[in-house]
Design a protein around this motif. Structure first.
Motif, PDB file in Angstrom:
ATOM      1  N   THR A   1      32.470  12.490  56.481  1.00 59.02           N
ATOM      2  CA  THR A   1      32.850  11.151  56.041  1.00 59.02           C
ATOM      3  C   THR A   1      34.310  10.864  56.357  1.00 59.02           C
ATOM      4  OG1 THR A   1      31.265  11.403  54.262  1.00 59.02           O
ATOM      5  CG2 THR A   1      32.773   9.570  54.091  1.00 59.02           C
ATOM      6  N   ILE A   2      35.188  11.853  56.102  1.00 56.26           N
ATOM      7  CA  ILE A   2      36.603  11.635  56.412  1.00 56.26           C
ATOM      8  C   ILE A   2      36.794  11.430  57.913  1.00 56.26           C
ATOM      9  CG2 ILE A   2      38.919  12.648  56.339  1.00 56.26           C
ATOM     10  CD1 ILE A   2      38.126  14.070  53.795  1.00 56.26           C
ATOM     11  N   SER A   3      35.973  12.096  58.720  1.00 58.51           N
ATOM     12  CA  SER A   3      36.121  11.952  60.169  1.00 58.51           C
ATOM     13  C   SER A   3      35.628  10.600  60.668  1.00 58.51           C
ATOM     14  CB  SER A   3      35.391  13.081  60.902  1.00 58.51           C
ATOM     15  OG  SER A   3      34.016  12.804  60.986  1.00 58.51           O
ATOM     16  N   GLY A   4      35.252   9.733  59.749  1.00 63.69           N
ATOM     17  CA  GLY A   4      34.939   8.357  60.128  1.00 63.69           C
ATOM     18  C   GLY A   4      33.515   8.147  60.577  1.00 63.69           C
ATOM     19  N   ASN A   5      32.634   9.097  60.287  1.00 60.88           N
ATOM     20  CA  ASN A   5      31.273   8.958  60.772  1.00 60.88           C
ATOM     21  C   ASN A   5      30.280   8.630  59.667  1.00 60.88           C
ATOM     22  OD1 ASN A   5      31.414   9.411  63.692  1.00 60.88           O
ATOM     23  ND2 ASN A   5      32.484  11.224  62.983  1.00 60.88           N
TER      24      ASN A   5
ATOM     25  N   GLY B   1      27.366  16.456  66.590  1.00 57.42           N
ATOM     26  CA  GLY B   1      28.763  16.069  66.793  1.00 57.42           C
ATOM     27  C   GLY B   1      29.023  15.711  68.242  1.00 57.42           C
ATOM     28  N   ALA B   2      28.410  16.444  69.161  1.00 60.11           N
ATOM     29  CA  ALA B   2      28.624  16.152  70.577  1.00 60.11           C
ATOM     30  C   ALA B   2      28.043  14.787  70.933  1.00 60.11           C
ATOM     31  CB  ALA B   2      27.981  17.242  71.436  1.00 60.11           C
ATOM     32  N   LEU B   3      26.847  14.510  70.409  1.00 64.12           N
ATOM     33  CA  LEU B   3      26.240  13.197  70.684  1.00 64.12           C
ATOM     34  C   LEU B   3      27.115  12.074  70.130  1.00 64.12           C
ATOM     35  CD1 LEU B   3      22.487  13.930  69.902  1.00 64.12           C
ATOM     36  CD2 LEU B   3      23.471  13.361  72.109  1.00 64.12           C
ATOM     37  N   ILE B   4      27.640  12.308  68.932  1.00 58.53           N
ATOM     38  CA  ILE B   4      28.404  11.251  68.268  1.00 58.53           C
ATOM     39  C   ILE B   4      29.820  11.156  68.838  1.00 58.53           C
ATOM     40  CG2 ILE B   4      29.419  10.587  66.048  1.00 58.53           C
ATOM     41  CD1 ILE B   4      26.793  11.990  64.867  1.00 58.53           C
ATOM     42  N   GLY B   5      30.446  12.312  69.061  1.00 65.25           N
ATOM     43  CA  GLY B   5      31.838  12.311  69.505  1.00 65.25           C
ATOM     44  C   GLY B   5      31.988  11.991  70.978  1.00 65.25           C
ATOM     45  N   CYS B   6      31.171  12.601  71.817  1.00 69.33           N
ATOM     46  CA  CYS B   6      31.336  12.418  73.262  1.00 69.33           C
ATOM     47  C   CYS B   6      30.651  11.156  73.745  1.00 69.33           C
ATOM     48  CB  CYS B   6      30.787  13.620  74.029  1.00 69.33           C
ATOM     49  SG  CYS B   6      31.555  15.161  73.548  1.00 69.33           S
TER      50      CYS B   6
ATOM     51  N   ALA C   1      36.313  16.475  70.197  1.00 72.46           N
ATOM     52  CA  ALA C   1      36.336  17.868  69.745  1.00 72.46           C
ATOM     53  C   ALA C   1      36.434  17.934  68.225  1.00 72.46           C
ATOM     54  CB  ALA C   1      37.507  18.597  70.391  1.00 72.46           C
ATOM     55  N   THR C   2      37.251  17.040  67.660  1.00 73.30           N
ATOM     56  CA  THR C   2      37.407  17.019  66.206  1.00 73.30           C
ATOM     57  C   THR C   2      36.084  16.684  65.531  1.00 73.30           C
ATOM     58  OG1 THR C   2      39.672  16.298  66.525  1.00 73.30           O
ATOM     59  CG2 THR C   2      38.730  15.970  64.338  1.00 73.30           C
ATOM     60  N   ILE C   3      35.359  15.725  66.097  1.00 69.40           N
ATOM     61  CA  ILE C   3      34.094  15.317  65.491  1.00 69.40           C
ATOM     62  C   ILE C   3      33.068  16.446  65.599  1.00 69.40           C
ATOM     63  CG2 ILE C   3      32.146  13.727  65.780  1.00 69.40           C
ATOM     64  CD1 ILE C   3      34.202  11.538  66.313  1.00 69.40           C
ATOM     65  N   ILE C   4      33.041  17.108  66.760  1.00 72.77           N
ATOM     66  CA  ILE C   4      32.126  18.251  66.893  1.00 72.77           C
ATOM     67  C   ILE C   4      32.476  19.294  65.834  1.00 72.77           C
ATOM     68  CG2 ILE C   4      31.464  20.184  68.383  1.00 72.77           C
ATOM     69  CD1 ILE C   4      31.799  18.292  70.772  1.00 72.77           C
ATOM     70  N   GLY C   5      33.760  19.530  65.648  1.00 75.96           N
ATOM     71  CA  GLY C   5      34.202  20.506  64.648  1.00 75.96           C
ATOM     72  C   GLY C   5      33.752  20.131  63.248  1.00 75.96           C
ATOM     73  N   ALA C   6      33.917  18.848  62.905  1.00 76.71           N
ATOM     74  CA  ALA C   6      33.552  18.401  61.560  1.00 76.71           C
ATOM     75  C   ALA C   6      32.054  18.587  61.321  1.00 76.71           C
ATOM     76  CB  ALA C   6      33.941  16.934  61.374  1.00 76.71           C
ATOM     77  N   TYR C   7      31.236  18.223  62.300  1.00 78.02           N
ATOM     78  CA  TYR C   7      29.787  18.362  62.135  1.00 78.02           C
ATOM     79  C   TYR C   7      29.370  19.836  62.117  1.00 78.02           C
ATOM     80  CZ  TYR C   7      28.456  13.481  62.226  1.00 78.02           C
ATOM     81  OH  TYR C   7      28.278  12.172  61.895  1.00 78.02           O
ATOM     82  N   SER C   8      30.054  20.661  62.924  1.00 81.50           N
ATOM     83  CA  SER C   8      29.727  22.091  62.912  1.00 81.50           C
ATOM     84  C   SER C   8      29.979  22.675  61.535  1.00 81.50           C
ATOM     85  CB  SER C   8      30.563  22.848  63.940  1.00 81.50           C
ATOM     86  OG  SER C   8      30.412  22.274  65.194  1.00 81.50           O
ATOM     87  N   CYS C   9      31.132  22.332  60.961  1.00 79.79           N
ATOM     88  CA  CYS C   9      31.444  22.838  59.624  1.00 79.79           C
ATOM     89  C   CYS C   9      30.398  22.352  58.631  1.00 79.79           C
ATOM     90  CB  CYS C   9      32.823  22.349  59.172  1.00 79.79           C
ATOM     91  SG  CYS C   9      34.166  23.126  60.055  1.00 79.79           S
ATOM     92  N   ALA C  10      30.050  21.056  58.704  1.00 76.61           N
ATOM     93  CA  ALA C  10      29.061  20.505  57.779  1.00 76.61           C
ATOM     94  C   ALA C  10      27.738  21.257  57.918  1.00 76.61           C
ATOM     95  CB  ALA C  10      28.866  19.013  58.030  1.00 76.61           C
ATOM     96  N   GLY C  11      27.361  21.543  59.169  1.00 74.90           N
ATOM     97  CA  GLY C  11      26.125  22.284  59.404  1.00 74.90           C
ATOM     98  C   GLY C  11      26.204  23.691  58.826  1.00 74.90           C
ATOM     99  N   ALA C  12      27.343  24.345  59.026  1.00 73.55           N
ATOM    100  CA  ALA C  12      27.502  25.715  58.518  1.00 73.55           C
ATOM    101  C   ALA C  12      27.476  25.735  56.998  1.00 73.55           C
ATOM    102  CB  ALA C  12      28.812  26.299  59.048  1.00 73.55           C
ATOM    103  N   PHE C  13      28.164  24.778  56.370  1.00 71.74           N
ATOM    104  CA  PHE C  13      28.186  24.740  54.904  1.00 71.74           C
ATOM    105  C   PHE C  13      26.778  24.496  54.355  1.00 71.74           C
ATOM    106  CE2 PHE C  13      32.848  23.111  55.006  1.00 71.74           C
ATOM    107  CZ  PHE C  13      33.264  24.376  55.367  1.00 71.74           C
ATOM    108  N   SER C  14      26.025  23.622  55.045  1.00 75.31           N
ATOM    109  CA  SER C  14      24.646  23.375  54.606  1.00 75.31           C
ATOM    110  C   SER C  14      23.810  24.635  54.765  1.00 75.31           C
ATOM    111  CB  SER C  14      24.025  22.242  55.415  1.00 75.31           C
ATOM    112  OG  SER C  14      24.838  21.102  55.345  1.00 75.31           O
ATOM    113  N   ALA C  15      24.074  25.364  55.860  1.00 74.60           N
ATOM    114  CA  ALA C  15      23.336  26.612  56.075  1.00 74.60           C
ATOM    115  C   ALA C  15      23.600  27.588  54.933  1.00 74.60           C
ATOM    116  CB  ALA C  15      23.733  27.226  57.416  1.00 74.60           C
ATOM    117  N   ILE C  16      24.838  27.598  54.453  1.00 71.43           N
ATOM    118  CA  ILE C  16      25.156  28.494  53.330  1.00 71.43           C
ATOM    119  C   ILE C  16      24.328  28.114  52.106  1.00 71.43           C
ATOM    120  CG2 ILE C  16      26.981  29.136  51.697  1.00 71.43           C
ATOM    121  CD1 ILE C  16      28.911  29.044  54.092  1.00 71.43           C
TER     122      ILE C  16
END
Lengths: 330, 509
Positions: free
Chosen positions: A79-83, A128-133, A226-241
């Motif tokens: 959300t902070i990353s504007g998506n 993130g790649a679809l959204i960011g790139c 790259a920032t957006i991919i990072g944000a989504y990756s983290c979100a995915g990892a946290f959800s995986a946890i």
């Protein structure tokens, strides 16, 4: 047309009545007061509820908010990353739980957990790649991903749950740190990691900048994609946890695990006060939002309200928060 | 003399507005006669926009009386302002781009019935356009197909169609090319001749002297003076606005190119649909300016060099090293710094504090392994703020609250404080910026020249081009007309080149 002649009274000359005093407050002060009143009311309600302060109730409160909390922390980053919001995190939770159970049955937990984490962050990274790139619409991408995951899981699982072949370690699950369940400890750790990322790393500051203005970030020479991919990756990892913890707690996994998590996480993010327009917010705020929603639900449960009422009241709270939040563009 | 008698269309008494602690406007009074064109001048933060907003009912005053045609009114909202005959053309136009000219003229008017579109509405819209000297326009054309200048005329027509008696124009020419400005001036003179009153807010003093009868100067929320234009000179007006004597706007040219080697070489730059075959060399220590109207391609050149144009092709090299077009790599590598003309859209980060905006592209040097040292950030931000002379209460406030001039300085902060001088690419570097901040930015540009930066700018403000540039490349419809250097940089030839180079000398004013 109003013809009334107006006498605009300078504030210093107006008579000070309580109503006048209230009128003179600006929007943010009124909001702060309402927030305080609400939290006070909630605390009184919680303390007045018999059984709220009992060990089991608090334990279950902390455990429940831990699962959704992990998702909410990831949602905060996105959300902070504007998506706007990621609507695929609930599906990621369920799928990660399936991955960890399937993999642990084959080769043990030590390999299954990293694998599930990797799975979660990869699912996030692709979105993130679809959204960011490609600048695809985040809501459409995440809804499509969610549908895709549920669709792919169906033939694989045959709509049944996966069960762990070997029972998971009870001693680990029942471990307590200062009397808190292990899930809560993990959640707090993730929360702190996320807040650290946001406040003290270049990546985190970039998340704020990209969320505030993607075009400005591009023109300033940052790599917004790259920032957006990072944000989504983290979100995915946290959800995986969250998925891993659920699977370990129940010794099984099913796609039903993540159902409804998206919306509860969104509620926590909004109640916490992270701006839906991006560029503002914090993980700590989301924690506060999560606590409020969790406490409301426990109070309702202990007061004997049925599940349906809980949804209704949570919805009302989220709507109330949206109404109280400052208008966009200000 | 506080007359509000006959002839006064608008009379303002003791208008005051305070925002949390700060006084935006303090006890401002003046009277506007029917048919008068009044300029409101003042630096950013003088209270001009607050004043306009109170007239339009967007902001409620804390004290004071606004009388229209002798009757005092409380203006609660824009609808009421409309019914009182006050009409605003704001900086950001408020037209619906997908609707027709006719629809836009009546959009939001209380006279329009819900279902039926009366033919009289069409006739009145046509009449309003005719008043403005553009009666030949097609009412059914989509507004999105019009140029910005034409859209502005549609906005004015909209106000006339609603029988606005006082037109308020807030920086109408900030985004217009010179030709469009001339057209707008014609339109405004036509309105004035028909007895409408105009309040004209502008930074461009040339227009004030050309169009207006009188000037009201605001400074720090106070009304300083209202004077007929003929009693003022450009210099005396600037001094009234600043409240102090004004030194030279443009700093002296000090040729710094001898002390530095290398520079930027552009060869065969193509931007599809915008620029054809542009080649030029910009040595370090000089300011190279691409001069042209809207659509000349000057903007496209700067955007291509900043890597913001995917389809641009050409051989670009800095100090002999080739850089790639169409990617942000040069900016990322710190070789190019871009200052946009669209501050709100792709310049600053409005929700983030000034401090973050200052250090945007320098976070890497304040961090280790990606972890930021906030102490280093604070130190760097303080240093940068001093270098680019940002004025704000403290560096923690949101940059969106700063004035345009201060926001622009934040963008320039990205260029200063680098270990090696970069190529600074600017697009309309002082658009919508007040005189004081403008002079400071010009001084900063010269200083960067001295440090060996290459400065490139696209500008449609010819005064600025002549005042600042060492080398001028004039552009017309995407191709280079001429290149002037040193003493050859003169206003008449540049004006001719950018207006229409195919007309021989002497036929263009």
């Amino acid at each position: 047309m109003r013809k009334a002649i107006l006498r605009l009274v300078p504030p210093a000359m107006g008579s000070i009545t309580p109503l006048n005093r209230f009128r003179r407050l600006d929007g943010s002060q009124i909001r702060a007061i309402l927030h305080a009143v609400f939290i006070l009311a909630l605390m009184i309600a919680a303390l007045a509820t018999p059984g709220f302060l009992s060990g089991p109730a608090l334990q279950s409160l902390l455990t429940t908010i831990s699962f959704i909390g992990c998702v909410a922390v990831g949602m905060t980053l996105v959300t902070i990353s504007g998506n706007i919001l990621a609507l695929s995190l609930g599906a990621t939770v369920g799928a990660s739980a399936l991955v960890v159970i399937a993999a642990s049955n084959r080769s043990g937990l030590a390999e299954a957990i990293p694998l599930a984490l990797m799975f979660g962050s990869m699912v996030g990274a692709v979105q993130g790649a679809l959204i960011g790139c490609l600048r695809a619409n985040p809501i459409i991408v995440t809804i499509a991903t969610s549908v895709l995951i549920y669709g792919a899981a169906q033939p694989i699982t045959g709509n049944a749950a996966f069960y762990a072949v070997y029972p998971t370690s009870d001693s680990l699950l029942n471990a307590r740190l200062l009397g808190m369940p292990i899930e809560f400890v993990v959640f707090v750790a993730i929360l702190l990691i996320c807040q650290f990322l946001l406040s003290f790393t270049v990546f985190g500051r970039n998340v704020f900048m990209v969320g505030d203005s993607f075009n400005a970030a591009r023109a300033a020479g940052l790599r917004p994609w790259a920032t957006i991919i990072g944000a989504y990756s983290c979100a995915g990892a946290f959800s995986a946890i969250a998925g891993i913890m659920l699977a370990l707690r129940y010794g099984r996994a099913s796609m039903e695990f993540g159902l409804g998590y998206d919306y509860s996480a969104i509620a926590a993010v909004l109640v916490g006060g992270t701006a839906i327009s991006g560029g503002q917010g914090s993980a700590i705020r989301t924690f506060a939002g999560m606590m409020i929603i969790g406490i409301v639900q426990v109070v309702l449960l202990l007061q004997g309200f049925r599940q349906e009422w809980q949804y209704l009241i949570t919805g009302v709270i989220v709507l109330g928060v949206v109404l109280l939040s400052p208008p966009a563009g200000r | 003399m506080q007359q509000s008698g006959s002839g006064a269309i608008l009379s303002i008494r003791g208008l005051t507005k305070r925002y949390a602690g700060a006084t935006a406007l303090n006890n401002v009074s003046f009277t506007l006669q029917a048919g008068e064109v009044r300029a409101i001048c003042g630096e950013n933060g003088a209270g001009k926009s607050t004043f306009v907003k109170m007239l339009m009912g967007i902001v409620q005053p804390d004290g004071g009386i606004i009388s229209v045609a002798g009757t005092a009114h409380e203006i609660r909202d824009a609808l009421q302002a409309q019914s009182l005959g006050l009409g605003l053309v704001a900086q950001e136009l408020s037209l619906a781009p997908d609707l027709s000219v006719l629809d836009n003229i009546w959009l939001g008017s209380t006279e329009v019935p819900f279902f039926h579109r009366r033919s009289s509405l069409r006739a009145r819209a046509q009449q309003a356009l005719a008043t403005l000297g553009v009666g030949d326009w097609d009412l059914d054309r989509t507004v999105g197909a019009l140029s910005i200048g034409q859209r502005q005329i549609v906005e004015i027509a909209r106000l006339l169609a609603r029988k606005a008696r006082v037109l308020i124009l807030d920086e109408p020419t900030a985004t217009l090319s010179d030709i469009e400005i001339e057209k707008l001036m014609q339109v405004l003179r036509a309105i004035k001749a028909r007895g409408h009153s105009i309040i004209y807010v502008s930074h461009r003093l040339g227009e004030v002297f050309e169009l207006c009868d009188s000037v009201s100067v605001l400074r720090n929320g106070e009304h300083i003076v209202t004077k007929p234009v003929r009693e003022l000179t450009r210099e005396s007006l600037i001094e009234l606005m600043l409240g102090r004597a004004f030194e030279e706007m443009y700093p002296e040219r000090a040729d710094a190119s001898a002390a530095h080697h290398g520079g930027l070489r552009i060869k065969n730059l193509h931007v599809p649909g915008a620029v054809e075959d542009l080649s030029v060399t910009a040595p370090r220590g000089k300011i190279l300016c691409f001069a042209g109207q809207l659509g000349s391609g000057a903007t496209a050149v700067t955007r291509a060099l900043a890597g913001l144009h995917d389809k641009a092709t050409g051989d670009i090299s800095i100090d002999g090293r080739t850089i790639r077009l169409g990617s942000a790599r040069p900016i990322l590598a710190g070789e190019v710094v871009f200052v946009t003309e669209d501050r709100a859209g792709e310049g600053i980060f409005p929700e983030l504090p000034v401090r973050d905006n200052l250090v945007v592209s320098k976070l890497a040097i304040c961090s280790r392994w990606g972890v930021i040292s906030w102490r280093a950030v604070r130190k760097l931000a303080d240093d940068l703020a001093a270098q680019v002379t940002v004025t704000c209460a403290h560096l923690g406030i949101k940059s969106g609250y700063l004035s345009g001039g201060n926001q622009q300085k934040l963008l320039f902060a990205r260029a200063v404080g680098r270990a090696t001088p970069a190529v600074l690419v600017m697009n309309e570097p002082t658009r919508g910026i007040d005189i004081g901040a403008r002079a400071e930015i010009y001084r900063l540009m010269r200083r960067l020249c001295g440090e060996g930066y290459v400065l490139l700018m696209a500008s449609s403000d010819i005064e600025e081009v002549v005042g600042m540039a060492d080398i001028v490349v004039t552009l017309y419809r995407g191709r280079v007309v001429a290149c002037y250097e040193g003493a050859a940089v003169r206003m008449p030839s540049i004006l001719r080149d950018i207006a229409n180079p195919d007309i021989p000398d002497g036929q263009v004013a």
